[in-house]
Design a protein around this motif. Structure first.
Motif, PDB file in Angstrom:
ATOM      1  N   UNK A   4       0.860  -1.182   0.000  1.00 48.50           N
ATOM      2  CA  UNK A   4       0.000   0.000   0.000  1.00 48.50           C
ATOM      3  C   UNK A   4       0.890   1.224   0.000  1.00 48.50           C
ATOM      4  N   UNK A 187      -1.841   6.520  24.439  1.00 46.78           N
ATOM      5  CA  UNK A 187      -1.335   7.306  23.322  1.00 46.78           C
ATOM      6  C   UNK A 187      -0.131   6.618  22.672  1.00 46.78           C
TER       7      UNK A 187
ATOM      8  N   UNK B   1     -10.931  -6.460  11.072  1.00 44.43           N
ATOM      9  CA  UNK B   1     -10.310  -5.323  10.389  1.00 44.43           C
ATOM     10  C   UNK B   1      -9.135  -5.804   9.534  1.00 44.43           C
ATOM     11  N   UNK B   3      -5.769  -5.612   7.144  1.00 43.54           N
ATOM     12  CA  UNK B   3      -4.519  -4.876   7.329  1.00 43.54           C
ATOM     13  C   UNK B   3      -4.539  -3.520   6.610  1.00 43.54           C
ATOM     14  N   UNK B   4      -5.235  -3.479   5.463  1.00 49.36           N
ATOM     15  CA  UNK B   4      -5.263  -2.235   4.716  1.00 49.36           C
ATOM     16  C   UNK B   4      -6.033  -1.166   5.490  1.00 49.36           C
ATOM     17  N   UNK B   6      -6.522  -1.150   8.656  1.00 48.19           N
ATOM     18  CA  UNK B   6      -5.702  -0.880   9.831  1.00 48.19           C
ATOM     19  C   UNK B   6      -4.694   0.232   9.534  1.00 48.19           C
ATOM     20  N   UNK B   7      -4.085   0.127   8.371  1.00 47.97           N
ATOM     21  CA  UNK B   7      -3.070   1.098   7.978  1.00 47.97           C
ATOM     22  C   UNK B   7      -3.675   2.478   7.734  1.00 47.97           C
ATOM     23  N   UNK B  10      -4.449   4.016  10.979  1.00 46.27           N
ATOM     24  CA  UNK B  10      -3.217   4.450  11.657  1.00 46.27           C
ATOM     25  C   UNK B  10      -2.754   5.795  11.122  1.00 46.27           C
ATOM     26  N   UNK B  11      -2.817   5.934   9.815  1.00 46.06           N
ATOM     27  CA  UNK B  11      -2.390   7.186   9.198  1.00 46.06           C
ATOM     28  C   UNK B  11      -3.296   8.337   9.643  1.00 46.06           C
ATOM     29  N   UNK B  12      -4.601   8.066   9.691  1.00 49.40           N
ATOM     30  CA  UNK B  12      -5.557   9.071  10.142  1.00 49.40           C
ATOM     31  C   UNK B  12      -5.217   9.515  11.563  1.00 49.40           C
ATOM     32  N   UNK B  13      -4.929   8.522  12.360  1.00 49.77           N
ATOM     33  CA  UNK B  13      -4.648   8.782  13.780  1.00 49.77           C
ATOM     34  C   UNK B  13      -3.412   9.684  13.930  1.00 49.77           C
ATOM     35  N   UNK B  14      -2.390   9.391  13.134  1.00 47.79           N
ATOM     36  CA  UNK B  14      -1.179  10.217  13.206  1.00 47.79           C
ATOM     37  C   UNK B  14      -1.484  11.649  12.773  1.00 47.79           C
ATOM     38  N   UNK B  15      -2.263  11.783  11.714  1.00 49.96           N
ATOM     39  CA  UNK B  15      -2.595  13.129  11.232  1.00 49.96           C
ATOM     40  C   UNK B  15      -3.387  13.898  12.280  1.00 49.96           C
ATOM     41  N   UNK B  18      -1.326  15.077  15.093  1.00 55.31           N
ATOM     42  CA  UNK B  18      -0.476  16.195  14.685  1.00 55.31           C
ATOM     43  C   UNK B  18      -1.263  17.503  14.667  1.00 55.31           C
ATOM     44  N   UNK B  19      -2.520  17.401  14.247  1.00 46.93           N
ATOM     45  CA  UNK B  19      -3.364  18.599  14.242  1.00 46.93           C
ATOM     46  C   UNK B  19      -3.580  19.087  15.669  1.00 46.93           C
ATOM     47  N   UNK B  24      -2.142  18.135  22.941  1.00 49.20           N
ATOM     48  CA  UNK B  24      -2.139  16.748  23.360  1.00 49.20           C
ATOM     49  C   UNK B  24      -1.536  16.556  24.745  1.00 49.20           C
TER      50      UNK B  24
END
Ligand SMILES: [Zn+2]
Ligand SMILES: [Zn+2]
Lengths: 293, 422
Positions: A4, A187, B1, B3-4, B6-7, B10-15, B18-19, B24
């Motif tokens: 991906x 977290x 869920x 793996x795709x 999940x990934x 995960x990316x959403x969560x990181x973004x 960061x916002x 935090x």
């Protein structure tokens, strides 16, 4: 194997139409901090994928890449790390072209000797769990204190005893613990992309083969400790038995004890010997991994 | 869920995190702030509304400075310029942190000054009431210089001589530092082994002390020069402030009827600019002064112990040359005369700076490399050169008497023989 890439995820975002415009804006000079914040915040997904993309390329070029979710998560995690640094230090670089600034920050990171703690063992669920905890400890005091719990099962009171801390340090230890339980642990787990299922799996493994599991944990822990210990140069060198003895007897080096012993199993054993070798009020610390805070 | 999925999550969560950025952090205003230089943690600034400052010098060029809360959230930072200095102010929960980073031809320095926000400003504003409209929000200006100086005397300063410390810690691990060759020629052949070793040890100590004293003196001289430059800068800013206030006042007189508001605004702008520059300089001067005092004290201490060491060395040297009897019952002086190191500065920099101790061993036949390595590690030592079957081993200095130490080594299962000089 699942492949991906950044492109794939972007199209899922429906971000395609704006992408070129946003990218264009990122290449232009921003001249105020406010502009920087605005432009960059709008483009976070693009910037994250870019930083992750560079990291992926770095791993590929150094022969460390393989096509799986663990590796994809790894590059996302480090991409996010770089992006975060870019967000704060970029403000002091204004006027600048954000896109190129990010590129240069990432390039600088990758030109360091050991830019991150990469090891195939750290990409298993157990490895990611430990890497996440110990890596977090390098930047978070709460996580550092929590290491004593997660690795050796020590509670705040026991930590205070083993480290020979005095009254004035104690409240802080309890506070670190509390904050870690309230939010820090969750977290960190989320930041590492460790799923419920994976945590559950780890618990199962430990339940089935306790000794083997903890042995493997110790092996990985030593590896991660050795890497992240360098994050505090002053508290990095291992001390001799004498030096620990002296430190405990004279009562100095509180910070040294807290930082170094959390990140060095050997010295923790030495310090325990020095302090408790005779009276076994507290058992000699052994690696018995605790998954929950 | 899958793996795709999940990934993607995960990316959403990181973004998202960061916002959320600084928000935090769950730390309070009273919690300490951690200071990182080139992503290495170099110190801690106590919060609790107190004024505090941290001064760090490094051997390496500084790339960036970061502030993190105790729960690890990145609160702010600054990337260092190639050369020269850069400053920034980072607003924390309630207070402000002023960061200043500077790169020299070699190495760099960082100063972080914690500025607790309101009360001082409020008082200052009252002093200004005659000029500015009381309803105007911050910033307050025109405080009598004495007032700010009083405020800065409360500054606590932690001086981290990282440069010195890292130099020592890497230095003692380097096997190149050979025992001084002088000993071989000067020490009489008949002198007992223990005496020679002791003498050697003292010479190493002495050269180390001298090196350190030179370092300290240099650092102090640099500090003085910088202090002077800063003083000059401060004086000129004060003049600028004075003259701009004058012009603005005249202007105000003229425009009294009409545009008072404009003038007020102008005054505020000019003064706040000049003021922050001046305040920055004062902070700098203060931290330099404190750093300098510390250096001076350290230097005095070093010189004293240097003298002492010289005296002892002299007497030991004489004793050795006179020594007809082997094995005199006298304690080893060298290792006990370790001066000027940790205890005082211990809390911040407890890295012991004792010189290493070098000895040679041979191992029983069939001893595996692994068990040798384990043995060396257990002593927290390091292997040196291997020559003619003798393995050099460097360890932190033993505190027990030499004989007993050697006995202990000899009793080790894998050790066949041991000696302390080549
Ligand atoms: Zn250690
Ligand atoms: Zn060790």
């Amino acid at each position: 194997m699942i492949g991906i890439g950044a492109q794939h995820m972007l199209s899922g975002d429906h971000a395609m139409p704006d992408r070129t415009t946003t990218l264009g804006r990122l290449e232009e000079v921003v001249s105020t901090v406010e502009d920087f914040d605005r432009v960059v915040l709008q483009a976070l997904p693009i910037l994250l994928d870019r930083a992750a993309g560079y990291t992926k390329r770095f791993l590929r070029e150094t022969g460390q890449w393989s096509d799986d979710v663990a590796h994809e998560k790894f590059v996302l995690r480090w991409g996010a790390e770089y992006l975060e640094q870019f967000l704060v230090s970029g403000r002091s670089e204004v006027p600048c072209r954000p896109l190129f600034l990010l590129d240069s920050i990432v390039a600088k990171q990758h030109s360091r000797p050991e830019p991150f703690c990469y090891h195939s063992d750290l990409l298993t669920p157990l490895g990611r769990f430990l890497d996440g905890l110990v890596g977090r400890a390098a930047i978070s005091r709460d996580a550092l204190i929590a290491l004593y719990h997660h690795c050796y099962g020590l509670g705040p009171g026991q930590i205070i005893t083993v480290l020979g801390l005095n009254g004035s340090e104690s409240p802080r230890i309890y506070k670190n613990f509390q904050r870690w339980r309230d939010s820090g642990w969750k977290r960190t787990i989320e930041d590492m992309g460790i799923t419920e299922t994976e945590l559950h799996g780890l618990n199962e493994q430990q339940h089935r083969q306790r000794q083997r599991f903890n042995g493997e944990a110790e092996r990985i822990l030593r590896f991660a400790q050795a890497h992240y210990r360098k994050s505090e140069p002053d508290h990095y060198p291992c001390l001799s038995r004498h030096q620990w003895e002296d430190m405990f007897q004279q009562g100095y080096g509180i910070e040294y004890r807290i930082w170094h012993l959390a990140l060095c199993l050997d010295c923790l054993h030495t310090a325990w010997d020095v302090g408790f070798g005779g009276a076994s009020a507290i058992e000699k610390p052994r690696v018995t991994l605790q998954m929950q805070p | 869920m899958g793996p795709e999925q999940d990934l993607v999550e995960y990316r959403e969560r990181l973004l998202n995190s960061m916002k959320a950025g600084v928000r935090r952090s769950t730390c309070g205003a009273s919690d300490a702030i951690q200071v990182f230089v080139n992503q290495r943690r170099v110190g801690l600034l106590a919060g609790a509304g107190a004024e505090a400052a941290l001064q760090v010098q490094t051997d390496a060029r500084i790339e960036n400075v970061q502030l993190r809360s105790e729960d690890g959230v990145l609160l702010g930072g600054l990337s260092a310029p190639e050369y020269g200095f850069r400053t920034t102010r980072i607003s924390l929960l309630r207070d402000t942190m002023e960061l200043r980073v500077q790169n020299y031809a070699q190495g760099g320095s960082v100063s972080a000054v914690f500025i607790p926000a309101p009360s001082l400003w409020h008082r200052a504003r009252r002093a200004l009431a005659g000029v500015a409209d009381a309803a105007v929000p911050r910033p307050a200006t025109g405080v009598a210089p004495g007032m700010r100086i009083v405020a800065f005397t409360q500054v606590l300063l932690a001086v981290a001589l990282v440069g010195l410390v890292t130099d020592r810690t890497t230095g003692w691990m380097t096997p190149v530092r050979s025992p001084l060759p002088v000993t071989q020629t000067e020490a009489p052949w008949a002198a007992p082994l223990a005496e020679v070793t002791k003498l050697e040890q003292q010479l190493v100590d002495l050269s180390r002390m001298q090196a350190k004293a030179v370092d300290t003196i240099q650092a102090q001289q640099q500090g003085m020069a910088q202090l002077q430059r800063t003083m000059v800068k401060l004086l000129s800013t004060q003049e600028t402030v004075a003259s701009s206030v004058l012009t603005v006042k005249q202007e105000m007189e003229q425009r009294r009827k009409g545009a008072t508001r404009d003038a007020d605004h102008l005054t505020r702008v000019i003064m706040s600019k000049a003021h922050s520059a001046q305040e920055q300089l004062e902070a700098e001067i203060h931290s330099l002064t404190v750093a300098n005092d510390q250096l001076a004290r350290e230097r005095a201490q070093l010189e004293q112990s240097n003298q002492e060491l010289k005296k002892r060395l002299k007497s030991t040297g004489m004793e050795v040359s006179k020594a007809p009897v082997p094995d005199r019952e006298k304690p080893l002086v060298a290792q006990q005369s370790e001066p000027a190191s940790p205890p005082q500065m211990a809390e911040a920099r407890p890295v012991p700076q004792q010189p290493p101790f070098l000895f040679w061993v041979t191992f029983s036949d069939g001893t595996s490399q692994d068990s040798i390595d384990r043995w060396v590690h257990d002593m927290h030592g390091r292997k040196g050169a291997l020559s003619e079957g003798w393995q050099a081993v460097e360890i932190g200095p033993p505190t027990e008497p030499m004989d007993r130490f050697l006995d202990q080594i000899k009793q080790t299962k894998i050790v066949k023989a041991v000696r302390v000089s080549r």
